[in-house]
Design a protein around this motif. Sequence first.
Motif, PDB file in Angstrom:
ATOM      1  N   LEU A 353       4.987  -1.432   2.144  1.00 60.96           N
ATOM      2  CA  LEU A 353       4.278  -0.808   1.033  1.00 60.96           C
ATOM      3  C   LEU A 353       3.295  -1.791   0.420  1.00 60.96           C
ATOM      4  N   PRO A 354       2.103  -1.334   0.076  1.00 63.89           N
ATOM      5  CA  PRO A 354       1.121  -2.255  -0.500  1.00 63.89           C
ATOM      6  C   PRO A 354       1.545  -2.759  -1.869  1.00 63.89           C
ATOM      7  N   GLY A 355       1.247  -4.019  -2.130  1.00 61.28           N
ATOM      8  CA  GLY A 355       1.521  -4.597  -3.435  1.00 61.28           C
ATOM      9  C   GLY A 355       0.239  -4.710  -4.236  1.00 61.28           C
ATOM     10  N   ILE A 356       0.256  -5.569  -5.236  1.00 57.42           N
ATOM     11  CA  ILE A 356      -0.953  -5.863  -5.998  1.00 57.42           C
ATOM     12  C   ILE A 356      -1.301  -7.331  -5.778  1.00 57.42           C
ATOM     13  N   PRO A 357      -2.550  -7.701  -5.977  1.00 61.61           N
ATOM     14  CA  PRO A 357      -2.950  -9.100  -5.794  1.00 61.61           C
ATOM     15  C   PRO A 357      -2.172 -10.028  -6.725  1.00 61.61           C
ATOM     16  N   PRO A 358      -2.080 -11.309  -6.370  1.00 60.23           N
ATOM     17  CA  PRO A 358      -1.301 -12.250  -7.181  1.00 60.23           C
ATOM     18  C   PRO A 358      -1.866 -12.414  -8.585  1.00 60.23           C
TER      19      PRO A 358
END
Length: 382
Positions: A353-358
Amino acid sequence: MAKEPKTSMLETIQFTRRTALLGLAGAGLGVSTGRLFVTPARAAVGGSLQIMAWEGYDMTNELREWRSTNGVTAETSSIASQDDVQAKFIAGNPPPIDLAEYNQAYSKLYIKDMKIVSPIDMSKIPNYNADNLFDVFFDKPTWFSDGKHWGSPYIWGFNTLLYNSDMIKKPASYKDLLDPSLKGKIAIMDDATGNWPLIARLVGLGDKYPLLTREELGKAFENYVLYRNQARLISINQGDVANFVASKEVAAVLVADPSIITQVRAQGVPLEMAIPEEGPVLWVDAWFIPISADNIDTAHAFINQSLDPQIQAKVATAVVQAPVSKKAVALLDADARKRIDYSKINEIFASGLPGIPPVDDDGEHATYADWVQAWQEFKAGL
């Protein structure tokens, strides 16, 4: 990140994601969650339950009987953006929210960085079990870490493309929308968590998302400007987009809610769904109990009910999405069962599943703040 799911695995899936806008670039930084006073937590099911949920996803109708039986009064605040949730915790003294939803991309931000999530007592969630849930949702790191359950997944779906079949043929790729004849005839939903992975995929960087360098981020948005130049509007309002499609001013929509299909078809316009070769963007929503919760026992009981197969089937049907309960599939109507080949659910989720950028700057990758700034500048350019 593993490769994206192949379109062939998803040809029967017909879901899109409702609108979400990321507006707080530094959401995980400098958070104070101290409260000026503490209200004693309830020790029994009942009373007022404070909920933050996407519109239509608070299970108002599906849990009406349960609330009546248990003397529960739900007070719901609708989420227009996932950032609406963490915004409650940016300043000190967060309100007594008993339950809230979060997209899987925000797991680390909420659990590790902001620390706004309380562990769930799984002894109070008997419906959370391997016999009921599909394996892809059971005890997975997105919701289970450090020996604790932080979230309870309860609904899933994905973002893709809608099009008027009277105006254009079924798009095989998002690149088909760059045809000069479609200039001014497409709409882009203002959904950052849906658009960002797609923006990366369109320049061959889907496997790297969300860990793009700043140079790659610039390249990705430079390419997405081509789609913006084709757009009539970028909108957070699904109703506005539905009106543009119904009036035939817009022929295709990126990242739209399935409710648009119902609205538009009711006006005699054949709005259809396509899954381009670049693939859809998967998402899973989970319930969590915030650190400011007062009515904790009732929150646990609510989560347990949300996983009841019959409730799962009703919710999935109502919002035109997919259940996490495998037992719920048999309870769906024929049309709902045909939307997804549930026998291939492990393949569908194989890429993760895609996450969000750091949030933090590691000196190599574009940060969450960089993406937010790029997204805001992108929208401002229309």
